[in-house]
Design an enzyme around this catalytic site. Structure first.
Site, short mmCIF file in Angstrom:
data_model
loop_
_atom_site.label_atom_id
_atom_site.label_comp_id
_atom_site.label_asym_id
_atom_site.label_seq_id
_atom_site.Cartn_x
_atom_site.Cartn_y
_atom_site.Cartn_z
N HIS A 27 0.82 -1.21 0.00
CA HIS A 27 0.00 0.00 0.00
C HIS A 27 0.86 1.27 0.00
O HIS A 27 0.36 2.34 -0.34
CB HIS A 27 -1.06 -0.02 1.12
CG HIS A 27 -0.58 0.30 2.50
ND1 HIS A 27 -0.28 -0.66 3.44
CD2 HIS A 27 -0.37 1.48 3.12
CE1 HIS A 27 0.09 -0.09 4.56
NE2 HIS A 27 0.05 1.21 4.41
N ASP A 73 1.32 -7.69 2.41
CA ASP A 73 1.39 -6.25 2.10
C ASP A 73 2.84 -5.79 1.90
O ASP A 73 3.42 -5.11 2.73
CB ASP A 73 0.72 -5.47 3.23
CG ASP A 73 0.37 -4.04 2.83
OD1 ASP A 73 0.94 -3.55 1.83
OD2 ASP A 73 -0.46 -3.42 3.52
N SER A 108 4.09 2.16 8.49
CA SER A 108 3.86 1.21 7.40
C SER A 108 5.16 1.00 6.66
O SER A 108 5.85 1.96 6.31
CB SER A 108 2.82 1.75 6.44
OG SER A 108 1.56 1.42 6.90
N1 ARG Z 1 -4.70 0.40 7.84
C1 ARG Z 1 -3.41 0.49 7.17
C2 ARG Z 1 -2.90 1.93 7.23
O1 ARG Z 1 -3.39 2.69 8.00
C3 ARG Z 1 -3.48 -0.04 5.79
C4 ARG Z 1 -4.22 0.80 4.80
C5 ARG Z 1 -4.22 0.27 3.40
N2 ARG Z 1 -5.08 -0.89 3.24
C6 ARG Z 1 -6.41 -0.83 2.98
N3 ARG Z 1 -7.08 -1.94 2.89
N4 ARG Z 1 -7.03 0.32 2.81
O2 ARG Z 1 -2.38 2.56 6.36
N1 GLU Z 2 -1.15 1.33 7.70
C1 GLU Z 2 -0.54 2.37 8.47
C2 GLU Z 2 0.41 3.24 7.64
O1 GLU Z 2 0.30 3.35 6.48
C3 GLU Z 2 0.16 1.77 9.64
C4 GLU Z 2 -0.86 1.27 10.54
C5 GLU Z 2 -0.94 2.07 11.81
O2 GLU Z 2 -1.52 3.16 11.83
O3 GLU Z 2 -0.38 1.53 12.77
O4 GLU Z 2 1.25 3.93 8.14
#
Ligand code: ARG
Ligand code: GLU
Length: 713
Positions: A84, A219, A647
């Protein structure tokens, strides 16, 4: 004297131990935590982790694209981050003929690696406490003179740090201005895409599984850093060569053991651990629920649109993901904070703080008012803050009409200058091209419905607060019908026609007749004049109080682990490979396996779609050297304190080897942006052995595995 120092040391280390997992630590100060980390099993020294004069782990960790983290894993600049995090690059190289999103992409050799204009990756050269130098010569000055003097000190320090080395330097306040650190960076701007798994691996589980454990997402994506022939950063060029890093992470093929030491190095964005009880109450009871409600509305429209048409699904997939990511995180945050009764915890801590303050006259004078003043300030400004949050949701996250209006307005503000310089025609062409890109991912019916629902919700939420008059006097339905029938902002044909005929007359007409543009101007004016000035005062007064509060905590509770809130600078957090028991009767194991991928796929949910190859390989149990006790791990959780920006961060074992790539937290953990709870807060990583398996067995890219240094039991 010596004896008391010894006693303090002892109690410090025992208290550190019980809080071991909380905190995002400054790498240059890590030696203070070396003993505690060793007690948890770490075999490295502080100098192995961070050193300025010798290479250290730090040199393998890069800030990727400004918002994510990445790690070097070979002597030839091979770089790992999340899928991502590389998504927009992957998307930009994809087309119907080369559908890398759907099928993945693997460069067979370096000449096939794909260039990415605009993408950077930065190495931290050094982190330096410059607090005393920033404050030099400020004693006795008035507040405004002090600020000026500090600014000039900062400019001088930055200038000196950058002299003749090609580095960039920045000085950032930590702990709300109690401390200042200079961060010197080396930024690489030729970063090429080497490989990516298909979405069915890299995005497996989609929004259904986002922020959720148990998780099965692979990921990750793979890049490579290029430099000039002197191993220095260079603009993109065919003559560049792979970067030869000061350090790269060896990869752990070792057996994983629950309870073993884990450490995460990366660039966490924002945490707010010091909010007062009243502030947290406001956020939990008012601000977050209202923002969630706004997004409930837009998501209801967008999700329905995406379900009913493939075109809309493609057009809105990345916008939807962005809106839903915050929306889902907030729901998790409120849930977690309520479950642990976070307000009561804050109140108890505040009571302890006040008790301490009252134990010494000097403390009472310095710190006595901080909590009361913070709580009073929240009461005074929460309406302004609420108006601000709602305006952000409405004007910046809401209907796309406003995005198009903002672009146009920016262009029009330079209209006269462009005309005078003879640059108008070229700029109009640019605007038309930009608009084509915008309308490619836009659906009039979806946006109209989003506009109507959000306008009504915005007006209801803001109530007596600052609103543009037009929204008070006209219903959302009438506005929506009129705007989407006539405005140039909501229809590609009308927009291009307008641009092609642009002159001072049509400009005047736009500002007097185009209801969409008029509404934008009024709402923007309301935002800038009635909301932003209050917010500036609020934030600056609050930061001033937080500065006092944090200084008080540090002085009065020297035995508690203190760490500065995240601010997108490099940090270290450490913990253990472990699961959790976030609800009564529920227990999460610390790892998942590929079997879970198949089970989820069997459910029929489209977020769990697979290409046939995954099922074939799993059926054959073709796991090779990547298995542990006959299982292939996919993801694991650890008790490491992370947030957005982490991330892509490496999860590093006791010896400095790469175990996995961090990409998320469980839903029950998202509260850790405000309050870390070591029994429930867990970060989620994809196991590096699964990453290697996907490269080697799934994608026939074993040459990349061979490029890395594998460490076996
Ligand atoms: N929750 C993760 C973050 O905050 C992953 C986001 C990307 N993945 C998704 N399914 N939207 O960035
Ligand atoms: N998916 C989050 C990012 O892009 C990390 C997840 C979190 O917030 O811990 O930084």
């Amino acid at each position: 004297m010596k004896k008391s120092a010894f006693i303090i040391l002892l109690s410090v280390s025992s208290i550190f131990h019980s809080f071991a997992e909380e905190g995002m630590l400054i790498p240059s100060l890590i030696s203070a935590f070396e003993n505690d980390m060793k007690a948890m099993g770490m075999k490295l020294s502080a100098a192995d982790i961070y050193s300025v004069n010798n290479s250290s782990l730090k040199d393998a960790i890069l800030h990727f694209g400004g918002g994510c983290t990445a790690e070097l894993v070979s002597s030839q600049g091979l770089l790992l981050t999340n899928h991502h995090c590389g998504y927009s690059q992957i998307q930009s190289h994809s087309s119907l003929e080369n559908d890398y999103l759907k099928y993945g992409f693997w460069a067979k050799n370096k000449s096939e690696e794909l260039k990415n204009p605009g993408l950077t990756a930065s190495r931290v050269v050094r982190i330096e406490d410059v607090t005393s130098m920033v404050l030099t010569g400020t004693k006795g000055l008035s507040d405004s003179d002090k600020l000026l003097k500090m600014q000039s000190n900062i400019s001088q320090l930055v200038e000196d740090a950058m002299k003749g080395n090609g580095y960039s330097a920045k000085i950032k306040p930590f702990n709300y201005g109690n401390d200042f650190y200079m961060i010197v960076k080396e930024t690489f701007s030729d970063v090429r895409l080497v490989g990516t798994p298909p979405n069915s691996i890299g995005k497996f589980g989609g929004d259904t599984d986002n922020w959720i454990w148990p998780r099965h997402t692979g990921d990750f994506s793979v890049f490579r850093v290029y430099t000039n022939e002197k191993n220095e950063p260079s603009d993109i060029s065919d003559s560049n060569i792979p970067y030869s890093p000061l350090h790269f992470l060896p990869v752990s093929m070792k057996k994983r053991t629950p309870g073993e030491f884990t450490m995460i190095y990366g660039f966490p964005g924002t945490t707010e651990q010091h909010l007062s009880s009243e502030n947290l109450r406001y956020i939990m009871d008012q601000e977050r629920p209202a923002r969630i409600k706004m997004r409930d509305k837009s998501l209801s429209v967008i999700n329905a649109g995406m379900r009913s048409s493939d075109l809309t699904r493609i057009q809105y997939s990345s916008k939807q993901a962005r809106i839903a990511n915050g929306w889902k995180k907030w729901i998790g945050q409120i849930g977690g904070l309520k479950t642990v009764d976070a307000i009561q915890i804050k109140l108890d801590r505040e009571a302890k703080y006040i008790e301490m303050v009252n134990s010494k006259k000097e403390w009472k004078d310095k710190y006595g008012n901080a909590i009361g003043d913070m709580n009073a300030l929240v009461k005074k400004y929460k309406h302004a803050d609420f108006g601000y949050s709602m305006a952000i949701e409405y004007l910046y996250v809401g209907p796309e009409l406003f995005k198009q209006a903002r672009n146009l307005n920016k262009f029009l503000s330079s209209y006269d200058a462009l005309k005078a310089n003879g640059e108008l025609d070229a700029e109009i062409k640019k605007q038309i091209n930009g608009a084509k890109g915008f309308f490619k991912n836009y659906d009039e019916n979806v946006d109209k419905k989003v506009f109507e629902l959000l306008t009504a919700e915005y007006v209801t939420q803001v109530g007596e607060g600052p609103l543009p008059d037009r929204l008070k006097s006209t219903s959302a339905k009438i506005l929506a019908d009129k705007i989407y029938a006539k405005s140039i902002l909501t229809n590609e044909e009308r927009f291009i026609k307008f641009m092609n005929k642009l002159n001072s007359n049509s400009l005047k007409k736009l500002k007097k007749k185009d209801l969409g543009f008029m509404l934008f101007l009024e709402a923007d004016e309301n935002f800038m004049s009635n909301i932003i000035p209050d917010i500036r005062i609020y934030k600056s007064e609050m930061d001033g109080l937080l500065k006092v509060y944090v200084a008080g905590k540090t002085e009065m509770f020297p035995n508690e682990k203190q760490w500065p809130d995240a601010n997108s600078t490099m940090r270290i957090t450490y913990g253990k490979l472990e699961g959790s028991a976030p609800h009564d009767g529920a227990k999460y194991t610390e790892h998942t396996t590929v079997d879970g991928i198949i089970t989820k796929n069997n459910s029929g949910n489209l977020d769990y779609e697979l290409l046939p190859r995954m099922k074939e390989l799993v059926k054959k149990k073709d796991y090779g050297p990547y298995a542990q006790d006959g299982e292939l791990w996919v993801c694991f959780t650890g008790s490491n304190h992370t947030t957005g920006g982490n991330s892509g961060s490496p999860v590093i074992d006791a010896e400095g080897n790469l175990m996995g790539i961090n990409f998320d937290r469980s839903w029950e953990s998202t509260m850790s942006d405000f309050m870390f709870d070591s029994s429930r807060c867990r970060n989620i990583a994809v196991d590096i052995k699964y990453v290697l398996w996907v490269m080697d067995r799934y994608s026939n890219a074993k040459h990349l595995v061979d490029e890395m240094t594998l460490v076996k039991d």
